[in-house]
Design an enzyme around this catalytic site. Structure first.
Site, short mmCIF file in Angstrom:
data_model
loop_
_atom_site.label_atom_id
_atom_site.label_comp_id
_atom_site.label_asym_id
_atom_site.label_seq_id
_atom_site.Cartn_x
_atom_site.Cartn_y
_atom_site.Cartn_z
N ARG A 43 -8.65 -8.13 10.75
CA ARG A 43 -8.64 -9.20 9.65
C ARG A 43 -9.59 -10.28 9.94
NH1 ARG A 43 -2.78 -8.32 9.08
NH2 ARG A 43 -2.71 -6.41 7.84
N ASP A 51 -11.22 -0.33 13.40
CA ASP A 51 -11.61 -0.11 11.73
C ASP A 51 -13.27 -0.52 11.81
OD1 ASP A 51 -9.11 0.55 11.16
OD2 ASP A 51 -8.40 -1.58 10.87
N LYS A 88 -3.08 4.70 7.15
CA LYS A 88 -3.08 5.49 8.56
C LYS A 88 -2.96 6.82 8.35
CE LYS A 88 -0.94 1.27 10.17
NZ LYS A 88 -0.58 0.54 8.87
N ARG A 124 0.85 -1.21 0.09
CA ARG A 124 -0.02 -0.17 -0.04
C ARG A 124 0.71 1.15 -0.04
NH1 ARG A 124 -3.98 -0.26 4.59
NH2 ARG A 124 -5.01 -1.40 2.77
N TYR A 125 1.97 1.31 0.89
CA TYR A 125 2.70 2.44 1.10
C TYR A 125 4.07 2.57 0.04
CZ TYR A 125 -0.05 2.90 5.43
OH TYR A 125 -1.15 3.18 5.96
N ASP A 132 -7.21 4.36 10.56
CA ASP A 132 -6.50 3.49 9.24
C ASP A 132 -7.87 3.59 8.48
OD1 ASP A 132 -5.06 2.02 7.24
OD2 ASP A 132 -4.67 0.29 9.18
N CYS A 156 -10.78 -8.09 16.05
CA CYS A 156 -9.57 -8.30 14.81
C CYS A 156 -9.77 -7.44 13.74
CB CYS A 156 -9.57 -9.85 14.55
SG CYS A 156 -8.22 -10.07 13.24
N CYS A 195 -3.75 -17.55 14.98
CA CYS A 195 -3.30 -17.07 15.99
C CYS A 195 -3.66 -17.93 17.30
CB CYS A 195 -4.24 -15.82 16.31
SG CYS A 195 -3.95 -14.40 14.94
N CYS A 228 -8.60 -12.23 18.57
CA CYS A 228 -9.13 -10.98 19.09
C CYS A 228 -10.51 -11.06 18.77
CB CYS A 228 -8.29 -10.09 18.87
SG CYS A 228 -6.62 -10.15 19.56
N ARG A 270 7.05 0.38 2.09
CA ARG A 270 7.03 -1.03 2.70
C ARG A 270 5.75 -1.77 2.41
NH1 ARG A 270 5.64 4.06 4.65
NH2 ARG A 270 4.08 4.45 6.27
C1 PLP Z 1 0.07 -0.38 8.88
C2 PLP Z 1 0.50 -1.12 7.62
C3 PLP Z 1 1.88 -0.83 7.48
C4 PLP Z 1 2.86 -0.19 8.17
O1 PLP Z 1 2.62 1.23 8.53
P1 PLP Z 1 3.64 2.03 9.32
O2 PLP Z 1 2.99 3.34 9.46
O3 PLP Z 1 4.97 2.26 8.69
O4 PLP Z 1 3.67 1.37 10.63
C5 PLP Z 1 2.30 -1.17 6.27
N1 PLP Z 1 1.45 -1.85 5.19
C6 PLP Z 1 0.24 -1.89 5.59
C7 PLP Z 1 -0.63 -2.81 4.60
C8 PLP Z 1 -0.40 -1.55 6.73
O5 PLP Z 1 -1.55 -1.76 7.00
#
Ligand code: PLP
Length: 452
Positions: A163, A322, A366, A141-142, A359, A161, A154, A158, A145
């Protein structure tokens, strides 16, 4: 009231593993039928064995009733569990003090009929994770990362959760081929520097299985840091063995984000688990979820955050719940999170203050949400407020073209506009603990002698 580990282990089924089994043997997939625990289990030997805990998770309404007979008049949970599975480690169940929704631990792990509440704005996948999956099991997504769903298992499911659509509905773990596809994708996307191993809970995997995941990701030269998202230190602290820590150490930098939500989860066992990880050089963060009736009081979050930093765990995120189907009863107003952040700032060390984030639906990612600290702005001044309510004019860098700001004046009328114009520099609350201390200790400015 059932709260001791003895009562939990007595009602748990007979251990299915030989006492001397190797540390990383897989947990038995199917627990034996319940029978009284042996002296050995009561003495805590198997209790401290994570595979015993995994093999004796509370998974059925019958097992739940054995542990909490006071629930016999509650509605039958069988259909609910069919939809959203239940699993509770005997350890986590032992933290329940009262089998009632007023108990925060109970609420987080015991299914409740409210999970079937289903207003139309909820969805199974509000973060649209399934639309950000270039390879099944990899969420990108980002820009820099990505997140790997390494398992859907798990130790404890939870009730809140995010997911819920995948966790536990089928307990499976990523295969070699899928993992290679993910490594391939990461190789073709060198902009990804940070890979989060999530799930499910990756620390429910056998150490060798998890090592394969870490080793495969480490082979990609552009991957700089590996992160593991896990609730194991909270619900299965016995899993954090020396052998696991020694393995993790070989793949540094490995960061772990865990998931404590309530001060009652900060037990001796959890503390020792976090200490073992910290001693292995793993920086620890915590991601809490704001949950109605569980931890949505500012004092609860304060106690949690204070306890976490003492365990060398840095509060990282506080999540707004969420818009996921099945967790609506936990959702608070957004304003509650803002109130909590307002309360924490000024009371707690910055090290102990998490970032409150939403989120966003539609895969928006986020988004931090804060109380408003920037009160107003002009070209020459920004007016800020602190936690006490003090308003301070912050002068912007001097720019000749803008014309000089007015001289601060004692006689200027009080008002926020006077701050933006530079006619005044501060508006103070009539009193605060800090201002009272100032008056008592040091009413005049430091001389150069005093400050040396
Ligand atoms: C939360 C999340 C991350 C990591 O986000 P950070 O802000 O770097 O902790 C990366 N990918 C996805 C899909 C996420 O939901």
């Amino acid at each position: 009231m059932i709260s001791t580990r003895d009562s939990a282990s007595e009602s748990a089924p007979e251990p299915t593993l030989p006492a001397g089994a190797a540390e990383d043997e897989p947990p038995p997939s199917c627990p034996a039928p319940p029978s009284p625990a042996t002296e050995n289990a009561r003495a805590g030997k198997r209790w401290d064995d994570w595979r015993w805990q995994m093999g004796h998770r509370i998974r059925t309404p019958k097992q739940l009733l054995t542990l909490f007979p006071e629930l016999r008049h509650s509605p039958d949970l069988t259909p609910l569990i069919g939809k959203y599975p239940m699993a509770i480690t005997p350890y986590y169940a032992s933290l329940i003090q009262e089998a009632a929704p007023s108990d925060p631990i109970f609420q987080m792990c015991v299914p409740q009929m409210q999970e079937l509440i289903d207003p139309p704005f909820l969805s199974a996948d509000p973060l649209e994770e399934c639309h950000d999956m270039p390879v099944p099991g990899l969420i990108h997504r980002y820009p820099d990362r990505a997140l790997v769903i390494a398992t859907t298992t798990c130790s404890t499911y939870c009730r809140h959760c995010t997911r819920k659509r995948v966790a536990g509905t089928r307990e499976s773990t990523i295969g070699k081929q899928r993992l290679e596809q993910i490594a391939d994708y990461l190789g073709k996307h060198p902009e990804i520097h940070d890979v989060i191993i999530s799930g499910g809970d990756p620390l429910t995997m056998r150490t060798e299985q998890l090592e394969v995941v870490l080793a495969t990701l480490r082979r990609v030269p552009s991957v700089q840091i590996l992160r593991i998202g896990t609730r194991v230190p909270v619900v299965l602290p016995q899993r954090i063995t020396e052998a696991l820590c020694a393995m993790l150490k070989r793949y540094h930098p490995v960061w772990i984000n865990t998931h404590f939500n309530h001060p009652r989860e900060l037990t001796l066992e959890s503390r020792q688990a976090c200490e073992r990880l910290a001693d292995a050089g793993v920086p620890l963060g915590n991601q809490s979820v704001l949950l109605r009736g569980v931890n949505d009081a500012p004092q609860t979050i304060e106690a949690l955050c204070r306890g976490l930093v003492q365990m060398r765990v840095r509060p990282y995120y506080l999540y707004q719940c969420d818009l996921v189907r099945g967790v609506e009863h936990f959702r608070t107003r957004l304003s509650r999170g803002i109130e909590i952040m307002e309360y924490l700032r000024g009371r707690l060390s910055g090290l102990a203050i998490p970032m409150f984030v939403v989120d966003a639906p539609r895969g928006g990612g986020k988004i931090p949400v804060l109380p408003t600290y920037v009160v107003t702005q002009s070209p020459t001044h920004t007016v800020l407020r602190n936690y006490e309510g003090m308003l301070i004019a912050y002068p912007e860098p001097y720019e000749p073209g803008l014309g000089a700001a007015a001289e601060p004046s004692e006689t200027s009328a009080p008002g926020v506009w006077e701050l933006t114009a530079g006619r005044n520099t501060v508006i103070r609350p009539e009193q605060s603990v800090r201002l009272t201390r100032r008056q008592a200790c040091c009413p005049t400015a430091c001389t150069s002698e005093a400050s040396e």
